[in-house]
Design a protein around this motif. Structure first.
Motif, PDB file in Angstrom:
ATOM      1  N   PHE A  75       0.822  -1.209   0.000  1.00  0.00           N
ATOM      2  CA  PHE A  75       0.000   0.000   0.000  1.00  0.00           C
ATOM      3  C   PHE A  75       0.860   1.265   0.000  1.00  0.00           C
ATOM      4  O   PHE A  75       0.595   2.215  -0.720  1.00  0.00           O
ATOM      5  CB  PHE A  75      -0.937   0.005   1.213  1.00  0.00           C
ATOM      6  N   TYR A  76       1.927   1.255   0.798  1.00  0.00           N
ATOM      7  CA  TYR A  76       2.736   2.461   0.933  1.00  0.00           C
ATOM      8  C   TYR A  76       3.900   2.462  -0.047  1.00  0.00           C
ATOM      9  O   TYR A  76       4.619   1.477  -0.165  1.00  0.00           O
ATOM     10  CB  TYR A  76       3.273   2.576   2.364  1.00  0.00           C
ATOM     11  N   HIS A  77       4.078   3.588  -0.731  1.00  0.00           N
ATOM     12  CA  HIS A  77       5.139   3.669  -1.735  1.00  0.00           C
ATOM     13  C   HIS A  77       6.535   3.649  -1.125  1.00  0.00           C
ATOM     14  O   HIS A  77       7.504   3.343  -1.798  1.00  0.00           O
ATOM     15  CB  HIS A  77       4.968   4.927  -2.592  1.00  0.00           C
TER      16      HIS A  77
ATOM     17  N   ILE B 151     -14.619  -7.793  -7.898  1.00  0.00           N
ATOM     18  CA  ILE B 151     -14.946  -6.373  -7.802  1.00  0.00           C
ATOM     19  C   ILE B 151     -14.338  -5.755  -6.542  1.00  0.00           C
ATOM     20  O   ILE B 151     -14.643  -4.623  -6.189  1.00  0.00           O
ATOM     21  CB  ILE B 151     -16.467  -6.126  -7.837  1.00  0.00           C
ATOM     22  N   VAL B 152     -13.482  -6.498  -5.861  1.00  0.00           N
ATOM     23  CA  VAL B 152     -12.798  -6.055  -4.647  1.00  0.00           C
ATOM     24  C   VAL B 152     -13.772  -5.496  -3.602  1.00  0.00           C
ATOM     25  O   VAL B 152     -13.546  -4.438  -3.029  1.00  0.00           O
ATOM     26  CB  VAL B 152     -11.674  -5.036  -4.940  1.00  0.00           C
ATOM     27  N   CYS B 153     -14.843  -6.237  -3.368  1.00  0.00           N
ATOM     28  CA  CYS B 153     -15.783  -5.844  -2.317  1.00  0.00           C
ATOM     29  C   CYS B 153     -15.215  -6.197  -0.942  1.00  0.00           C
ATOM     30  O   CYS B 153     -15.692  -5.707   0.069  1.00  0.00           O
ATOM     31  CB  CYS B 153     -17.120  -6.555  -2.509  1.00  0.00           C
ATOM     32  N   THR B 154     -14.206  -7.070  -0.930  1.00  0.00           N
ATOM     33  CA  THR B 154     -13.511  -7.559   0.276  1.00  0.00           C
ATOM     34  C   THR B 154     -14.407  -8.356   1.223  1.00  0.00           C
ATOM     35  O   THR B 154     -14.124  -8.459   2.399  1.00  0.00           O
ATOM     36  CB  THR B 154     -12.798  -6.433   1.076  1.00  0.00           C
ATOM     37  N   ARG B 174      -2.706  -0.610  -4.929  1.00  0.00           N
ATOM     38  CA  ARG B 174      -3.701   0.462  -4.876  1.00  0.00           C
ATOM     39  C   ARG B 174      -4.350   0.657  -6.233  1.00  0.00           C
ATOM     40  O   ARG B 174      -3.819   0.222  -7.249  1.00  0.00           O
ATOM     41  CB  ARG B 174      -3.008   1.786  -4.567  1.00  0.00           C
ATOM     42  N   GLY B 175      -5.451   1.390  -6.233  1.00  0.00           N
ATOM     43  CA  GLY B 175      -6.106   1.795  -7.468  1.00  0.00           C
ATOM     44  C   GLY B 175      -6.459   0.628  -8.363  1.00  0.00           C
ATOM     45  O   GLY B 175      -6.963  -0.384  -7.894  1.00  0.00           O
ATOM     46  N   THR B 176      -6.172   0.743  -9.653  1.00  0.00           N
ATOM     47  CA  THR B 176      -6.549  -0.333 -10.580  1.00  0.00           C
ATOM     48  C   THR B 176      -5.667  -1.565 -10.412  1.00  0.00           C
ATOM     49  O   THR B 176      -5.984  -2.624 -10.934  1.00  0.00           O
ATOM     50  CB  THR B 176      -6.447   0.138 -12.045  1.00  0.00           C
TER      51      THR B 176
END
Lengths: 169, 237
Positions: A75-77, B151-154, B174-176
């Motif tokens: 998560f963290y860059h 759909i990454v609903c978790t 993260r993100g896509t």
């Protein structure tokens, strides 16, 4: 229940000073799961990146689920799973640095060392990265070479400096 | 926690309830339909899917019904044009993000995402499909994880951590680039934490997690099984 293959234990040398340093830090944080990020910071700084066996070591020490640790790391860059190189060259490509010619620096690094952003030379000596803004717009274009912030960088001067660093190590 | 009686208004209806409950719970009790995706009764709500957004008078932004607690004299609207528009956008984005091809999907006809698309009357998608390169993890002896349908609903992550207690799953990147992972992004079959219970498969709303012993279109999941299980575990017999 399914038959599980025997798992190879994480190989980590207890005599490695970096491991000792990390073990100390974990002890200081009282093995608290909440201190995961702190401990990952320490490990990242000690090793330069986070090798899988170190992650396994931390996971065991803090009694955290492996997936949770991996999720935090990705998560963290700041955290990196791959080595960033013994020497790192971070080029700022924020607006001010870009206007002052950051792209020329990036191009020169690519020409001289064949490295794009985020890549490391095969011998792991040099890694190149770009950042959006390091908050040093007054000295644009800025480059951070091994924790040293260089001001008003000329592409040729920079590559010379890197080459002498590589030769010295 | 002491319960205090309070009255609120939902879609013009006056409703009496107790404090400490979420808007979603109150709506469900009163047969007010709210679309959900990441919500599964019994496990922690995270407000990730943004489908249960409702309008609350005096609040400028839309709030997720599953994570917002009711308050006295709240005036809530659940089916305004704005909300319907947002639900449609959210659904389209779900469909455009990964490779959701219903006709060849194992969950065809039994999929919550497909049902959602019918509910919001999605006839086309206004966003460019991303067509990401997604892997299919078949390393587990019993189940398959297909990132194309995720759909990454978790829900799987929370069910595994909270109900089974194995914590095999989490989310990386993260993100896509977000992906559901087991352990250190190790193949599911090589996971050291997975207990093979299959609760994640049952909880999954789409065809992202499915048992190997099922052919296309024959999948029938029962997420309410998880909710019942949670209730039963609270019983002291």
């Amino acid at each position: 229940m399914r038959v599980r293959k025997a798992k190879k234990e994480a190989e980590i040398s207890k005599n490695d000073p970096r491991v000792k340093f990390l073990a100390n830090k974990i002890k200081k944080e009282n093995y608290s799961p909440g201190s995961l990020i702190e401990i990952l910071h320490t490990a990242q700084n000690a090793f330069g990146y986070l090798p899988l066996n170190v992650l396994q070591y931390i996971t065991k020490a803090l009694k955290l689920p492996p997936a949770r640790v991996f999720s935090t790391v990705t998560f963290y860059h700041f955290f990196s799973l791959k080595s960033k190189g013994e020497h790192t060259c971070l080029v700022c490509t924020g607006t001010a640095c870009y206007v002052k010619g950051a792209q020329a620096i990036v191009n020169e690094l690519e020409k001289q060392f064949g490295l794009h952003s985020g890549q490391v030379t095969p011998d792991n000596k040099l890694g190149v990265a770009v950042a959006r803004c390091i908050g040093a717009c007054g000295i644009a274009p800025a480059v951070v070479l091994d924790d040293e912030v260089l001001a008003k960088v000329e592409p040729q001067e920079l590559t010379q400096k890197i080459k002498s660093k590589l030769a010295a190590s | 926690m002491s319960m205090t009686k309070l009255t609120l208004q939902i879609d013009g209806r006056s409703i009496e309830t107790e404090s400490g409950r979420t808007i979603l719970e109150v709506c469900k009790e009163n047969d007010i339909t709210i679309l959900t995706m990441c919500h599964l009764k019994g496990i922690t709500d995270v407000g990730a899917c943004r489908l249960c957004l409702v309008e609350i008078e005096g609040v400028s932004k839309l709030m997720s019904a599953c994570t917002t607690k009711v308050a006295d004299k709240m005036i809530i609207r659940t089916s305004t044009e704005k909300i319907k528009r947002y639900q449609r956008i959210t659904t389209e984005l779900f469909a455009a993000e990964r490779n959701h091809v219903c006709s060849v999907c194992i969950a065809n006809g039994h999929c919550e995402l497909q049902k959602l698309a019918y509910d919001v009357k999605m006839d086309h998608i206004r966003y460019p499909y991303l067509f990401p390169q997604c892997e299919v993890d078949t390393s587990h002896p019993l189940y398959v994880l297909d990132h194309n349908r995720c759909i990454v609903c978790t829900r799987c992550v929370r069910v595994c951590a909270e109900v089974e207690g194995a914590y095999n799953w989490d989310v990386m990147n993260r993100g896509t680039n977000v992906r559901i992972i087991s352990d250190f992004n190790t193949p599911w079959g090589e996971s050291i934490t997975c207990s093979d219970c299959g609760k994640c498969v049952e909880a999954c709303p789409t065809g992202a997690l499915w048992p190997k012993a099922v052919v296309q279109g024959q999948l029938n999941k029962a997420p309410e099984f998880i909710s019942d299980l949670i209730e039963k575990r609270k019983m002291k017999l």
